[in-house]
Motif scaffolding. Structure first.
Motif, short mmCIF file in Angstrom:
data_model
loop_
_atom_site.label_atom_id
_atom_site.label_comp_id
_atom_site.label_asym_id
_atom_site.label_seq_id
_atom_site.Cartn_x
_atom_site.Cartn_y
_atom_site.Cartn_z
N LEU A 205 0.84 -1.18 -0.04
CA LEU A 205 0.18 0.08 -0.07
C LEU A 205 0.89 1.17 0.14
O LEU A 205 0.50 2.16 -0.74
CB LEU A 205 -1.02 0.14 1.21
N ILE A 206 1.94 1.25 0.87
CA ILE A 206 2.94 2.57 0.77
C ILE A 206 3.48 2.56 -0.47
O ILE A 206 3.74 3.75 -0.81
CB ILE A 206 3.83 2.30 2.08
N ASP A 207 3.88 1.60 -1.12
CA ASP A 207 4.51 1.53 -2.39
C ASP A 207 3.78 2.04 -3.42
O ASP A 207 4.12 3.02 -4.34
CB ASP A 207 5.11 0.13 -2.83
N GLU A 208 2.36 1.87 -3.56
CA GLU A 208 1.40 2.44 -4.08
C GLU A 208 1.01 3.84 -4.08
O GLU A 208 0.86 4.60 -4.92
CB GLU A 208 0.10 1.65 -4.27
N ALA A 209 1.10 4.20 -2.81
CA ALA A 209 1.12 5.52 -2.39
C ALA A 209 2.16 6.37 -2.86
O ALA A 209 2.11 7.52 -3.61
CB ALA A 209 0.88 5.74 -0.81
N ALA A 210 3.52 5.87 -2.61
CA ALA A 210 4.54 6.53 -3.31
C ALA A 210 4.46 6.88 -4.83
O ALA A 210 5.11 7.76 -5.36
CB ALA A 210 5.94 5.74 -2.87
N ARG A 211 4.27 5.44 -5.50
CA ARG A 211 4.05 5.67 -7.00
C ARG A 211 3.08 6.72 -7.31
O ARG A 211 3.30 7.61 -8.34
CB ARG A 211 3.79 4.14 -7.54
N PHE A 212 1.98 6.84 -6.58
CA PHE A 212 0.85 7.46 -7.14
C PHE A 212 1.34 9.10 -6.96
O PHE A 212 0.96 9.84 -7.61
CB PHE A 212 -0.53 7.05 -6.33
N VAL A 213 1.89 9.51 -5.61
CA VAL A 213 2.36 10.77 -5.27
C VAL A 213 3.46 11.15 -6.10
O VAL A 213 3.31 12.39 -6.77
CB VAL A 213 2.62 10.59 -3.92
#
Length: 436
Positions: A205-213
């Motif tokens: 989830l944190i990886d996806e947040a980092a990618r998205f941001v």
């Protein structure tokens, strides 16, 4: 020399934690050493910070801590490339009466440390008004500097353009705009986010947040807005006395609300922490000289706790000869019974007479100042302890000797006095610091 930023917002629920985690992971993925802190009394967010950065995060709190303590805590960031302090509630939200070094507001930490603020603004239902809010926050307090704004949950490119133009007219930098993205929503429950240790997919989830941001925010511009800083740590460190030399600490998903700086201070003072799991039906280590039950979610596991005879009998035996202390949920488990949200009454350990109920939920929230009328592990009669209370239980019975005279942040005396019986003590508040 590291650079520091504060991540804040006009209100709770806007996306501070998600942005903090995303920035931390994105910069870590670039090879930077990122250190996070949490402004204010929150026992959940630091674990998410640690998951994102690989480094332990601690709380800094201007109501409960003096400047020397805060300086000591943030000095762990001196070898970092970037330091992020995640705020609580809105930027200027604190209590009415000043505490040790402030009101508990995130703005206190930003001003004290000289770290600029990145505002997360949710412009849902508005456009140019979002810029007016940002400008008002920028100008509200002279010592607090605004680095810029990240928009969250923008409805469309046109919506983004309207807010961007208004921010530009106000002379406020906009670092990016995040469309709605359900995949990076962090699950919640009644005391805040579901704990990081309970989420098996938290790394993804944190990886996806980092990618998205990273796709929607100018990470380089945010990094350039951070302020270089240095701090002289206090020579005497934290003003925290460990409750014993060998501490049996309840530690699992039902007993996890303990401030990281407390555990670090105990260890730094030479104490040994021996963890055990009440949910796994483990008893406190027989070689310990004190037992400590943190808060958490005993109400979600009440039937299991009631059924775990080895834990309950072991704790009772321990309390016959040695000190046992419980905070909030831990205090409830030290009591006679706990009634859950469905109205089912569960027998607890019974080392104290306290009985609590979640059948009719009522929120108890706020800073607490306690003057001890009796000793508790690590603290003598007369000690003034600062802490924070946050739970939804009600007191059905609290028949034992009161442990302390407890006041809220306004100085009003409250009914949640904690209690003492034999070697057992308990409080509804979570200890943050003792007044020097």
């Amino acid at each position: 020399m590291p650079a520091g930023l504060v991540i804040s917002a006009p209100a709770s629920g806007v996306g501070k934690t998600t942005l903090t985690l995303a920035l931390a992971r994105a910069w870590r993925n670039r090879g930077l050493h990122v250190q996070c802190f949490k402004s204010g009394p929150d026992y959940i967010d630091p674990a998410f910070h640690a998951a994102a950065t690989g480094h332990a995060s601690v709380n800094v709190d201007s109501w409960a801590m003096d400047r020397a303590t805060i300086a000591h805590l943030v000095s762990r960031g001196l070898d970092a490339d970037i330091v992020l302090a995640e705020g609580s509630m809105g930027l200027f939200d604190g209590v009415a009466a000043r505490g040790v070094s402030g009101t508990g507001a995130t703005a206190d930490i930003a001003e004290m440390l000289g770290w600029p603020v990145v505002l997360v603004i949710d412009p849902s239902g508005q456009a140019q008004t979002a810029a007016a809010i940002a400008a008002g926050l920028r100008d509200y307090r002279a010592g607090v500097r605004l680095a810029g704004v990240v928009l969250n949950r923008v409805a469309s490119p046109r919506h983004e353009d309207l807010v961007r133009c208004a921010l530009n007219d106000a002379g406020i930098a906009m670092f990016g705009a995040l469309p709605r993205h359900a995949e990076i929503s962090l699950p919640k429950r009644h005391l805040g986010l579901v704990q990081a240790e309970e989420q098996a997919e938290i790394g993804k989830l944190i990886d996806e947040a980092a990618r998205f941001v990273s796709e929607h925010v100018d990470l380089d511009a945010v990094l350039r807005s951070a302020a270089a800083w240095s701090v002289q740590p206090a020579a005497n460190g934290l003003n925290v006395t460990p409750p014993g030399q060998r501490i049996a600490l309840a530690r699992d998903t039902a007993f996890s609300f303990v401030y990281p700086h407390m555990l670090e201070a105990w260890r730094a003072a030479g104490a040994e922490i021996l963890t055990f799991s009440p949910l796994a039906d483990e008893a406190p280590d027989a070689s310990a000289d004190v037992c400590w039950l943190p808060g958490g979610y005993p109400e979600l596991h009440a039937s299991k706790i009631a059924a775990n005879a080895r834990f309950r009998n072991g704790l009772r035996a321990f309390a016959e000869t040695r000190p046992v202390h419980g905070e909030c949920g831990g205090y409830m488990v030290l009591g006679t019974a706990l009634t859950d949200a469905d109205g089912i009454r569960h027998e607890m350990t019974g080392v104290l007479g306290l009985e609590t109920s979640f059948a009719k939920r009522r929120m108890h929230l706020g800073y607490r100042l306690a003057a001890l009328a009796a000793p508790m592990p690590g603290h003598q009669v007369g000690a003034r302890l600062r802490g924070h209370e946050f739970h939804y239980s009600t007191i059905v019975a609290q028949p034992d000797t009161p442990l302390a005279v407890v006041q809220d942040a306004t100085g009003a005396v409250i009914a949640e006095t904690g209690s003492r019986r034999g070697h057992a003590t308990g409080t509804f508040f979570h200890l943050i610091a003792e007044d020097r």
